[in-house]
Design an enzyme around this catalytic site. Sequence first.
Site, PDB file in Angstrom:
ATOM      1  N   SER A 145       0.930  -1.232  -0.137  1.00 24.35           N
ATOM      2  CA  SER A 145      -0.013  -0.103  -0.157  1.00 24.35           C
ATOM      3  C   SER A 145       0.732   1.200   0.083  1.00 24.35           C
ATOM      4  CB  SER A 145      -1.004   0.134   1.210  1.00 24.35           C
ATOM      5  OG  SER A 145      -1.501   1.228   1.321  1.00 24.35           O
ATOM      6  N   TYR A 159      -1.476  -0.172  10.416  1.00 20.26           N
ATOM      7  CA  TYR A 159      -1.729  -0.784   9.138  1.00 20.26           C
ATOM      8  C   TYR A 159      -0.490  -0.369   7.886  1.00 20.26           C
ATOM      9  CZ  TYR A 159      -3.743  -0.841   4.192  1.00 20.26           C
ATOM     10  OH  TYR A 159      -3.729  -1.304   2.742  1.00 20.26           O
TER      11      TYR A 159
HETATM   12  P1  NAP Z   1     -11.526  -5.132   0.293  1.00 18.22           P
HETATM   13  O1  NAP Z   1     -12.522  -4.615  -0.862  1.00 18.22           O
HETATM   14  O2  NAP Z   1     -12.069  -5.083   1.757  1.00 18.22           O
HETATM   15  O3  NAP Z   1     -11.609  -6.822  -0.122  1.00 18.22           O
HETATM   16  C1  NAP Z   1     -10.901  -7.447   0.961  1.00 18.22           C
HETATM   17  C2  NAP Z   1     -10.889  -8.855   0.500  1.00 18.22           C
HETATM   18  O4  NAP Z   1     -10.114  -9.834   1.238  1.00 18.22           O
HETATM   19  C3  NAP Z   1     -12.076  -9.684   0.383  1.00 18.22           C
HETATM   20  O5  NAP Z   1     -12.294 -10.681  -0.634  1.00 18.22           O
HETATM   21  C4  NAP Z   1     -12.349 -10.401   1.677  1.00 18.22           C
HETATM   22  O6  NAP Z   1     -13.202 -11.414   1.723  1.00 18.22           O
HETATM   23  C5  NAP Z   1     -10.878 -10.861   1.854  1.00 18.22           C
HETATM   24  N1  NAP Z   1     -10.353 -10.810   3.179  1.00 18.22           N
HETATM   25  C6  NAP Z   1     -10.549 -10.260   4.245  1.00 18.22           C
HETATM   26  N2  NAP Z   1     -10.239 -10.608   5.370  1.00 18.22           N
HETATM   27  C7  NAP Z   1      -9.669 -12.049   5.185  1.00 18.22           C
HETATM   28  C8  NAP Z   1      -9.024 -13.109   5.722  1.00 18.22           C
HETATM   29  N3  NAP Z   1      -8.702 -12.934   7.085  1.00 18.22           N
HETATM   30  N4  NAP Z   1      -8.552 -14.290   5.202  1.00 18.22           N
HETATM   31  C9  NAP Z   1      -9.109 -14.243   3.698  1.00 18.22           C
HETATM   32  N5  NAP Z   1      -9.514 -13.124   3.029  1.00 18.22           N
HETATM   33  C10 NAP Z   1      -9.925 -12.141   3.729  1.00 18.22           C
HETATM   34  O7  NAP Z   1     -10.334  -4.766   0.117  1.00 18.22           O
HETATM   35  P2  NAP Z   1      -9.271  -4.250  -1.114  1.00 18.22           P
HETATM   36  O8  NAP Z   1      -9.586  -2.624  -1.003  1.00 18.22           O
HETATM   37  O9  NAP Z   1      -9.600  -4.877  -2.404  1.00 18.22           O
HETATM   38  O10 NAP Z   1      -8.019  -4.392  -0.648  1.00 18.22           O
HETATM   39  C11 NAP Z   1      -7.217  -5.610  -1.047  1.00 18.22           C
HETATM   40  C12 NAP Z   1      -5.749  -5.340  -0.686  1.00 18.22           C
HETATM   41  O11 NAP Z   1      -5.487  -4.225  -1.189  1.00 18.22           O
HETATM   42  C13 NAP Z   1      -5.536  -5.579   0.765  1.00 18.22           C
HETATM   43  O12 NAP Z   1      -4.100  -6.159   1.286  1.00 18.22           O
HETATM   44  C14 NAP Z   1      -5.421  -3.776   1.020  1.00 18.22           C
HETATM   45  O13 NAP Z   1      -4.585  -3.798   2.232  1.00 18.22           O
HETATM   46  C15 NAP Z   1      -4.797  -3.314  -0.221  1.00 18.22           C
HETATM   47  N6  NAP Z   1      -4.700  -1.969  -0.341  1.00 18.22           N
HETATM   48  C16 NAP Z   1      -5.948  -1.364  -0.703  1.00 18.22           C
HETATM   49  C17 NAP Z   1      -6.259  -0.042  -1.098  1.00 18.22           C
HETATM   50  C18 NAP Z   1      -7.469   0.522  -1.504  1.00 18.22           C
HETATM   51  O14 NAP Z   1      -7.284   1.729  -1.553  1.00 18.22           O
HETATM   52  N7  NAP Z   1      -8.522  -0.137  -1.659  1.00 18.22           N
HETATM   53  C19 NAP Z   1      -4.995   0.850  -0.979  1.00 18.22           C
HETATM   54  C20 NAP Z   1      -3.912   0.087  -0.817  1.00 18.22           C
HETATM   55  C21 NAP Z   1      -3.719  -1.112  -0.395  1.00 18.22           C
HETATM   56  P3  NAP Z   1     -14.632 -11.420   2.569  1.00 18.22           P
HETATM   57  O15 NAP Z   1     -15.432 -10.552   1.877  1.00 18.22           O
HETATM   58  O16 NAP Z   1     -15.031 -12.838   2.578  1.00 18.22           O
HETATM   59  O17 NAP Z   1     -14.240 -10.866   3.983  1.00 18.22           O
END
Ligand code: NAP
Length: 250
Positions: A145, A159
């Site tokens: 991130s 985080y």
């Molecule tokens: P999201 O929309 O909240 O989706 C999270 C995904 O991870 C969902 O499929 C969720 O499944 C799964 N998940 C959560 N807890 C889990 C666990 N304990 N074991 C297995 N699966 C789990 O998040 P996102 O924004 O796509 O983020 C994905 C990655 O990108 C993360 O590592 C996040 O830190 C990183 N990131 C995101 C952003 C942003 O702005 N969105 C920016 C920088 C980095 P369920 O629905 O079943 O819980």
Amino acid sequence: MTDRVLMVTGGSRGIGAACVIGAAKAGYGRIALNYTRDAAAAEATAAAARALGAEVAIIQADVGVPEDITRLFAETDARFGPLTHLVNNAGITGRTGAFADADPAEIARVIDLNVTGALLVAQEAVKRMSTARGGGGGAIINISSMAATLGSAGEYVWYAASKGAIDSFTLGLARELAREGIRVNAVAPGLIATDIHDASGAVGRLERLAPSIPLARPGTADEVAQAVLFLLSEAASYTTGAVLKVSGGR
Ligand code: NAP
């Protein structure tokens, strides 16, 4: 092309789901889609990837729990054989707020998933991919991130720290595995339109921060997935140990 076996942790929603669907479009034939709670979202993403021709195994597992990681890989092995490509994506932020007020149990949960979980998932992948251990090589993408370099003051510094760990891990592991047929890279998304922001309690965060981004908008999960797919692919054959920012200039 269809001999590749890809795992995407947290592949049901957001960036992970975009990686699953993008990979199916790119011809990955066997995809292990992991999720933890939202079975309906996992089914919907799997259906979209299957419609593009991929075989998809939906595997429920909490990758913050070591025993679940062991089972996730055992089920993937049984269904598809050894992994060749990994998107180490599952992650959470915890509730946004001042560090001093944060719940220690929630900080521990973020570290358990974002750091320990990601390391243990990568470890299982390496055991299967390493040419020094009888594997055929592979590629690992860790989802970091921009928080790792921006620090997330007042939002979720724990985080940010967890993602800083991922950047260090990516560099070290890339160097350790460079002669074992495995490339290891990270993608550092900036502000991306997914559910993660509302889940942190920061409702309206995308709209609030958009004007501060040089490209003047949040990114999409698909835009992150394109970078992930590039680094996974042979087009990135000389790239290892990199952290690719996908952040609109942030
Ligand atoms: P999201 O929309 O909240 O989706 C999270 C995904 O991870 C969902 O499929 C969720 O499944 C799964 N998940 C959560 N807890 C889990 C666990 N304990 N074991 C297995 N699966 C789990 O998040 P996102 O924004 O796509 O983020 C994905 C990655 O990108 C993360 O590592 C996040 O830190 C990183 N990131 C995101 C952003 C942003 O702005 N969105 C920016 C920088 C980095 P369920 O629905 O079943 O819980």
